[in-house]
Motif scaffolding. Structure first.
Motif, PDB file in Angstrom:
ATOM      1  N   TRP A 181       0.836  -1.208   0.000  1.00 52.02           N
ATOM      2  CA  TRP A 181       0.000   0.000   0.000  1.00 52.02           C
ATOM      3  C   TRP A 181       0.869   1.255   0.000  1.00 52.02           C
ATOM      4  O   TRP A 181       0.401   2.345   0.304  1.00 52.02           O
ATOM      5  CB  TRP A 181      -0.913  -0.001   1.229  1.00 52.02           C
ATOM      6  N   VAL A 182       2.137   1.088  -0.350  1.00 53.31           N
ATOM      7  CA  VAL A 182       3.077   2.206  -0.332  1.00 53.31           C
ATOM      8  C   VAL A 182       3.320   2.728  -1.754  1.00 53.31           C
ATOM      9  O   VAL A 182       3.510   1.950  -2.692  1.00 53.31           O
ATOM     10  CB  VAL A 182       4.423   1.779   0.297  1.00 53.31           C
ATOM     11  N   GLY A 183       3.317   4.074  -1.898  1.00 51.74           N
ATOM     12  CA  GLY A 183       3.625   4.704  -3.187  1.00 51.74           C
ATOM     13  C   GLY A 183       2.667   4.307  -4.298  1.00 51.74           C
ATOM     14  O   GLY A 183       1.481   4.079  -4.081  1.00 51.74           O
ATOM     15  N   LYS A 184       3.213   4.191  -5.510  1.00 50.52           N
ATOM     16  CA  LYS A 184       2.384   3.850  -6.678  1.00 50.52           C
ATOM     17  C   LYS A 184       1.779   2.456  -6.552  1.00 50.52           C
ATOM     18  O   LYS A 184       0.693   2.186  -7.071  1.00 50.52           O
ATOM     19  CB  LYS A 184       3.221   3.944  -7.958  1.00 50.52           C
ATOM     20  N   SER A 185       2.470   1.575  -5.855  1.00 45.27           N
ATOM     21  CA  SER A 185       1.948   0.218  -5.643  1.00 45.27           C
ATOM     22  C   SER A 185       0.643   0.260  -4.847  1.00 45.27           C
ATOM     23  O   SER A 185      -0.271  -0.544  -5.076  1.00 45.27           O
ATOM     24  CB  SER A 185       2.975  -0.639  -4.901  1.00 45.27           C
ATOM     25  N   GLY A 186       0.562   1.194  -3.925  1.00 49.24           N
ATOM     26  CA  GLY A 186      -0.636   1.335  -3.102  1.00 49.24           C
ATOM     27  C   GLY A 186      -1.848   1.708  -3.932  1.00 49.24           C
ATOM     28  O   GLY A 186      -2.952   1.194  -3.730  1.00 49.24           O
ATOM     29  N   TRP A 187      -1.642   2.619  -4.877  1.00 49.08           N
ATOM     30  CA  TRP A 187      -2.742   3.038  -5.753  1.00 49.08           C
ATOM     31  C   TRP A 187      -3.170   1.874  -6.648  1.00 49.08           C
ATOM     32  O   TRP A 187      -4.362   1.649  -6.870  1.00 49.08           O
ATOM     33  CB  TRP A 187      -2.319   4.236  -6.593  1.00 49.08           C
ATOM     34  N   GLN A 188      -2.208   1.116  -7.120  1.00 46.19           N
ATOM     35  CA  GLN A 188      -2.514  -0.037  -7.969  1.00 46.19           C
ATOM     36  C   GLN A 188      -3.308  -1.086  -7.181  1.00 46.19           C
ATOM     37  O   GLN A 188      -4.261  -1.678  -7.692  1.00 46.19           O
ATOM     38  CB  GLN A 188      -1.231  -0.669  -8.506  1.00 46.19           C
ATOM     39  N   THR A 189      -2.923  -1.295  -5.924  1.00 42.54           N
ATOM     40  CA  THR A 189      -3.642  -2.249  -5.073  1.00 42.54           C
ATOM     41  C   THR A 189      -5.087  -1.809  -4.889  1.00 42.54           C
ATOM     42  O   THR A 189      -6.013  -2.622  -5.001  1.00 42.54           O
ATOM     43  CB  THR A 189      -2.964  -2.373  -3.693  1.00 42.54           C
ATOM     44  N   ALA A 190      -5.288  -0.520  -4.611  1.00 43.61           N
ATOM     45  CA  ALA A 190      -6.644   0.008  -4.423  1.00 43.61           C
ATOM     46  C   ALA A 190      -7.472  -0.151  -5.692  1.00 43.61           C
ATOM     47  O   ALA A 190      -8.636  -0.569  -5.648  1.00 43.61           O
ATOM     48  CB  ALA A 190      -6.578   1.485  -4.015  1.00 43.61           C
ATOM     49  N   GLU A 191      -6.872   0.163  -6.835  1.00 48.94           N
ATOM     50  CA  GLU A 191      -7.578   0.048  -8.120  1.00 48.94           C
ATOM     51  C   GLU A 191      -7.978  -1.400  -8.400  1.00 48.94           C
ATOM     52  O   GLU A 191      -9.106  -1.676  -8.826  1.00 48.94           O
ATOM     53  CB  GLU A 191      -6.692   0.551  -9.255  1.00 48.94           C
ATOM     54  N   GLU A 192      -7.045  -2.318  -8.190  1.00 48.83           N
ATOM     55  CA  GLU A 192      -7.313  -3.724  -8.509  1.00 48.83           C
ATOM     56  C   GLU A 192      -8.325  -4.341  -7.539  1.00 48.83           C
ATOM     57  O   GLU A 192      -9.111  -5.212  -7.923  1.00 48.83           O
ATOM     58  CB  GLU A 192      -6.005  -4.512  -8.512  1.00 48.83           C
ATOM     59  N   LEU A 193      -8.313  -3.879  -6.290  1.00 45.56           N
ATOM     60  CA  LEU A 193      -9.304  -4.346  -5.328  1.00 45.56           C
ATOM     61  C   LEU A 193     -10.704  -3.916  -5.769  1.00 45.56           C
ATOM     62  O   LEU A 193     -11.636  -4.725  -5.800  1.00 45.56           O
ATOM     63  CB  LEU A 193      -9.005  -3.800  -3.936  1.00 45.56           C
ATOM     64  N   VAL A 194     -10.843  -2.656  -6.112  1.00 45.02           N
ATOM     65  CA  VAL A 194     -12.137  -2.129  -6.554  1.00 45.02           C
ATOM     66  C   VAL A 194     -12.604  -2.831  -7.832  1.00 45.02           C
ATOM     67  O   VAL A 194     -13.758  -3.257  -7.935  1.00 45.02           O
ATOM     68  CB  VAL A 194     -12.060  -0.602  -6.783  1.00 45.02           C
ATOM     69  N   GLU A 195     -11.699  -2.960  -8.790  1.00 43.52           N
ATOM     70  CA  GLU A 195     -12.023  -3.628 -10.048  1.00 43.52           C
ATOM     71  C   GLU A 195     -12.494  -5.062  -9.800  1.00 43.52           C
ATOM     72  O   GLU A 195     -13.529  -5.499 -10.328  1.00 43.52           O
ATOM     73  CB  GLU A 195     -10.788  -3.646 -10.951  1.00 43.52           C
ATOM     74  N   GLY A 196     -11.746  -5.810  -9.001  1.00 50.72           N
ATOM     75  CA  GLY A 196     -12.075  -7.201  -8.726  1.00 50.72           C
ATOM     76  C   GLY A 196     -13.377  -7.354  -7.964  1.00 50.72           C
ATOM     77  O   GLY A 196     -14.175  -8.253  -8.247  1.00 50.72           O
ATOM     78  N   PHE A 197     -13.608  -6.467  -7.007  1.00 49.84           N
ATOM     79  CA  PHE A 197     -14.812  -6.523  -6.177  1.00 49.84           C
ATOM     80  C   PHE A 197     -16.051  -6.228  -7.013  1.00 49.84           C
ATOM     81  O   PHE A 197     -17.036  -6.962  -6.963  1.00 49.84           O
ATOM     82  CB  PHE A 197     -14.691  -5.504  -5.039  1.00 49.84           C
ATOM     83  N   LEU A 198     -16.005  -5.152  -7.797  1.00 49.58           N
ATOM     84  CA  LEU A 198     -17.146  -4.782  -8.638  1.00 49.58           C
ATOM     85  C   LEU A 198     -17.428  -5.844  -9.695  1.00 49.58           C
ATOM     86  O   LEU A 198     -18.585  -6.153  -9.993  1.00 49.58           O
ATOM     87  CB  LEU A 198     -16.907  -3.430  -9.317  1.00 49.58           C
ATOM     88  N   ASP A 199     -16.366  -6.412 -10.251  1.00 47.81           N
ATOM     89  CA  ASP A 199     -16.520  -7.437 -11.271  1.00 47.81           C
ATOM     90  C   ASP A 199     -17.184  -8.689 -10.682  1.00 47.81           C
ATOM     91  O   ASP A 199     -18.081  -9.275 -11.297  1.00 47.81           O
ATOM     92  CB  ASP A 199     -15.153  -7.795 -11.862  1.00 47.81           C
ATOM     93  N   PHE A 200     -16.746  -9.097  -9.494  1.00 51.39           N
ATOM     94  CA  PHE A 200     -17.335 -10.264  -8.833  1.00 51.39           C
ATOM     95  C   PHE A 200     -18.824 -10.043  -8.610  1.00 51.39           C
ATOM     96  O   PHE A 200     -19.644 -10.930  -8.861  1.00 51.39           O
ATOM     97  CB  PHE A 200     -16.629 -10.523  -7.503  1.00 51.39           C
TER      98      PHE A 200
END
Length: 215
Positions: free
Chosen positions: A90-109
């Motif tokens: 959840w640090v730096g650019k990796s953190g933003w990517q984690t947040a994006e992929e969580l949202v994407e995966g959750f909404l898709d499910f």
């Protein structure tokens, strides 16, 4: 379907029986996508599957029993949502990517299982413990991982010690579930799917890290 499948009276179903059982479940899933749960009758499911109500009752006690089978399979898949968070940075650019992929995966499910999730939510809201357990199994897969993420950030001094990891994680997952089940409703507010995801990811990132994301 793998493993041993039994009929209602305890007999082991053969390959043909398993195929019939799965066809009944597939037809029921399809019907739930277009009809209110309370309107779905055994005779209609059987007719759609090209078999008889008697055959349906060989494998399921009633429509609710068959729905619980579908919901349980969905919950097993939902447990995999933990991979969107567990061990992720959840640090730096990796953190933003984690947040994006969580949202994407959750909404898709939620989109893929919209019909059965509506039934699970209804059953849980009415106090049916069977549906409640299934709902919590899905939500816990993400909540527990997010809780660990906040604890990890606290241990590294990156998040305020006063924050309750479980309360923060639970609140964010409840928000994700509410938004996911209301995706079509956002369109009536003039919100496009492409706008919803980054804004939701921003809220998740702020909740976990307490900081604006580095993109």
């Amino acid at each position: 379907m793998t493993g041993q499948v039994r009929t209602v009276d305890g007999r082991v179903a053969g390959r043909r029986g398993q195929a019939t059982r799965q066809k009944l479940l597939d037809c029921l899933s399809e019907m739930l996508s277009s009809s209110p749960y309370r309107d779905v009758k055994v005779i209609d499911v059987a007719r759609k599957a090209g078999t008889s109500p008697a055959t349906f009752y060989q494998y399921f006690p009633d429509v609710e029993g068959a729905v619980l089978e579908i919901a349980d399979e969905m919950a097993k898949e939902g447990a995999g949502l933990t991979e969107l968070v567990a061990g992720r940075s959840w640090v730096g650019k990796s953190g933003w990517q984690t947040a994006e992929e969580l949202v994407e995966g959750f909404l898709d499910f939620w989109r893929r299982h919209d019909a059965i999730l509506r039934v699970v939510d209804l059953g849980a809201a009415e106090g049916d413990k069977r549906f409640y357990k299934i709902r919590m199994k899905i939500l816990n897969s993400v909540t527990n991982s997010l809780t660990d993420s906040v604890k990890d950030l606290q241990a590294k001094g990156k998040v305020d010690k006063d924050i309750s990891p479980a309360a923060m994680a639970g609140s964010l997952v409840a928000m994700l579930a509410a938004v996911a089940s209301h995706q079509k409703g956002f369109q009536t507010w003039g919100v496009k799917q492409t706008e919803l995801k980054p804004n939701l990811a921003l809220l998740v990132h702020l909740g976990i890290t307490g900081k604006k994301p580095t993109k």
